[in-house]
Design a protein around this motif. Structure first.
Motif, PDB file in Angstrom:
ATOM      1  N   VAL A 107     -68.193   1.606 -36.709  1.00 11.04           N
ATOM      2  CA  VAL A 107     -68.711   0.240 -36.774  1.00 11.04           C
ATOM      3  C   VAL A 107     -69.306  -0.106 -35.414  1.00 11.04           C
ATOM      4  O   VAL A 107     -68.646   0.076 -34.385  1.00 11.04           O
ATOM      5  N   ASN A 108     -70.535  -0.568 -35.401  1.00 10.16           N
ATOM      6  CA  ASN A 108     -71.197  -0.960 -34.151  1.00 10.16           C
ATOM      7  C   ASN A 108     -71.403  -2.460 -34.137  1.00 10.16           C
ATOM      8  O   ASN A 108     -71.990  -3.023 -35.060  1.00 10.16           O
ATOM      9  N   ILE A 109     -70.900  -3.103 -33.095  1.00 11.30           N
ATOM     10  CA  ILE A 109     -70.989  -4.560 -32.967  1.00 11.30           C
ATOM     11  C   ILE A 109     -71.802  -4.906 -31.729  1.00 11.30           C
ATOM     12  O   ILE A 109     -71.579  -4.351 -30.649  1.00 11.30           O
ATOM     13  N   ASN A 110     -72.727  -5.834 -31.879  1.00 12.97           N
ATOM     14  CA  ASN A 110     -73.495  -6.325 -30.735  1.00 12.97           C
ATOM     15  C   ASN A 110     -73.078  -7.764 -30.461  1.00 12.97           C
ATOM     16  O   ASN A 110     -73.399  -8.667 -31.233  1.00 12.97           O
ATOM     17  N   GLY A 111     -72.345  -7.971 -29.367  1.00 11.20           N
ATOM     18  CA  GLY A 111     -71.964  -9.327 -28.993  1.00 11.20           C
ATOM     19  C   GLY A 111     -70.520  -9.661 -29.286  1.00 11.20           C
ATOM     20  O   GLY A 111     -69.711  -8.826 -29.684  1.00 11.20           O
ATOM     21  N   ARG A 112     -70.197 -10.944 -29.063  1.00 12.94           N
ATOM     22  CA  ARG A 112     -68.819 -11.439 -29.219  1.00 12.94           C
ATOM     23  C   ARG A 112     -68.550 -11.808 -30.669  1.00 12.94           C
ATOM     24  O   ARG A 112     -69.361 -12.450 -31.322  1.00 12.94           O
ATOM     25  N   ILE A 113     -67.363 -11.395 -31.156  1.00 11.42           N
ATOM     26  CA  ILE A 113     -66.940 -11.718 -32.522  1.00 11.42           C
ATOM     27  C   ILE A 113     -65.864 -12.799 -32.483  1.00 11.42           C
ATOM     28  O   ILE A 113     -64.958 -12.747 -31.657  1.00 11.42           O
ATOM     29  N   ALA A 114     -65.969 -13.753 -33.397  1.00 13.02           N
ATOM     30  CA  ALA A 114     -64.887 -14.709 -33.639  1.00 13.02           C
ATOM     31  C   ALA A 114     -64.571 -14.637 -35.121  1.00 13.02           C
ATOM     32  O   ALA A 114     -65.485 -14.610 -35.955  1.00 13.02           O
ATOM     33  N   ALA A 115     -63.291 -14.558 -35.457  1.00 13.39           N
ATOM     34  CA  ALA A 115     -62.927 -14.369 -36.855  1.00 13.39           C
ATOM     35  C   ALA A 115     -61.811 -15.308 -37.279  1.00 13.39           C
ATOM     36  O   ALA A 115     -60.862 -15.533 -36.538  1.00 13.39           O
ATOM     37  N   LEU A 116     -61.946 -15.827 -38.486  1.00 11.21           N
ATOM     38  CA  LEU A 116     -60.891 -16.605 -39.132  1.00 11.21           C
ATOM     39  C   LEU A 116     -60.506 -15.827 -40.382  1.00 11.21           C
ATOM     40  O   LEU A 116     -61.133 -15.946 -41.430  1.00 11.21           O
ATOM     41  N   LEU A 117     -59.480 -14.970 -40.233  1.00 10.74           N
ATOM     42  CA  LEU A 117     -59.098 -14.082 -41.326  1.00 10.74           C
ATOM     43  C   LEU A 117     -57.820 -14.537 -42.017  1.00 10.74           C
ATOM     44  O   LEU A 117     -57.773 -14.680 -43.218  1.00 10.74           O
ATOM     45  N   GLU A 118     -56.767 -14.755 -41.246  1.00 13.64           N
ATOM     46  CA  GLU A 118     -55.496 -15.165 -41.828  1.00 13.64           C
ATOM     47  C   GLU A 118     -55.006 -16.415 -41.107  1.00 13.64           C
ATOM     48  O   GLU A 118     -55.148 -16.531 -39.893  1.00 13.64           O
ATOM     49  N   LEU A 119     -54.412 -17.312 -41.862  1.00 15.36           N
ATOM     50  CA  LEU A 119     -53.875 -18.522 -41.256  1.00 15.36           C
ATOM     51  C   LEU A 119     -52.807 -18.169 -40.230  1.00 15.36           C
ATOM     52  O   LEU A 119     -51.900 -17.388 -40.522  1.00 15.36           O
ATOM     53  N   GLY A 120     -52.945 -18.733 -39.036  1.00 16.82           N
ATOM     54  CA  GLY A 120     -51.935 -18.516 -38.012  1.00 16.82           C
ATOM     55  C   GLY A 120     -52.200 -17.325 -37.117  1.00 16.82           C
ATOM     56  O   GLY A 120     -51.517 -17.156 -36.105  1.00 16.82           O
ATOM     57  N   SER A 121     -53.170 -16.466 -37.478  1.00 15.54           N
ATOM     58  CA  SER A 121     -53.442 -15.317 -36.617  1.00 15.54           C
ATOM     59  C   SER A 121     -54.037 -15.807 -35.300  1.00 15.54           C
ATOM     60  O   SER A 121     -54.942 -16.632 -35.274  1.00 15.54           O
ATOM     61  N   GLY A 122     -53.496 -15.333 -34.201  1.00 16.27           N
ATOM     62  CA  GLY A 122     -53.945 -15.781 -32.888  1.00 16.27           C
ATOM     63  C   GLY A 122     -53.239 -17.025 -32.398  1.00 16.27           C
ATOM     64  O   GLY A 122     -53.505 -17.491 -31.295  1.00 16.27           O
TER      65      GLY A 122
END
Length: 207
Positions: A30-45
């Motif tokens: 998987v190649n990503i360009n830039g910053r990722i922000a994710a809302l996957l599961e409630l409470g993660s992070g």
């Protein structure tokens, strides 16, 4: 903006976890360009013992913001979440709706190049969901790439330019959101019709 659709167990959330790096792919890359922000599961992070205010700083720093950057955006984040005095209460006391309000408010204000949103938004009230959709449209207009998973095909059609239809971890279709959603709906109707059809009966031989 790319929508990802499919039945439960199709591999949608797994794909997003691979993109965010919380799962490693068995093969491929998987190649990503830039910053990722994710809302996957409630409470993660989030730390459940910390207050909402403390978790804003914790979560935003995990997503790559400096304290100064968080300071500058803090008022916007709190205004968007709109959870009132609960911002100074431990997150473990929050309802799922309050949790998603704060979580989305953070990820939507970190200037991510790629924003990933799983079905967590479905626990929010209708007004907040509309607010989130408006925010995502604004981010898309500003050049943010969106990956969006939802069982609401109407939302995928309205929000997303393209869509990916997954089934058992395989890509069934990829293309403009309208045509892919139609293909998925047609496939589901056929599956439901097949499962509802009575099983053929075997007649006993006549004597």
């Amino acid at each position: 903006c790319v929508g990802i659709i499919g039945r439960n167990g199709a591999g949608k959330s797994t794909l997003l976890q691979i993109v965010t790096g919380t799962l490693a792919p068995t093969s491929g890359s998987v190649n990503i360009n830039g910053r990722i922000a994710a809302l996957l599961e409630l409470g993660s992070g989030f730390n459940p013992e910390f207050t909402g205010r403390e978790n804003v700083y914790l979560n935003a720093s995990i997503l790559g913001l400096t304290k100064e950057e968080i300071d500058n955006r803090y008022d916007e984040i709190i205004a968007f979440a709109d959870i009132g005095e609960f911002i100074d209460q431990p997150v473990k006391t929050y309802s799922s709706g309050m949790m998603v309000r704060l979580a989305f408010a953070v990820v939507a204000h970190v200037d991510a190049d790629v924003l990933i949103v799983d079905e967590a938004l479905s626990v929010g009230d209708a007004f907040f969901q509309q607010k989130c959709m408006a925010r995502m449209r604004k981010l898309r207009e500003e050049g943010t790439t969106l990956l969006f998973v939802s069982h609401s095909l109407g939302t995928v059609r309205n929000l997303c330019d393209k869509a990916i239809y997954l089934d058992h971890g395989q890509v069934v279709a990829i293309g403009d959101s309208k045509s892919v959603c139609e293909q998925y709906q047609l496939s589901e109707v056929k599956k439901e019709s097949a499962s509802a059809a009575p099983a053929p009966t075997t007649k006993s031989p006549s004597r």
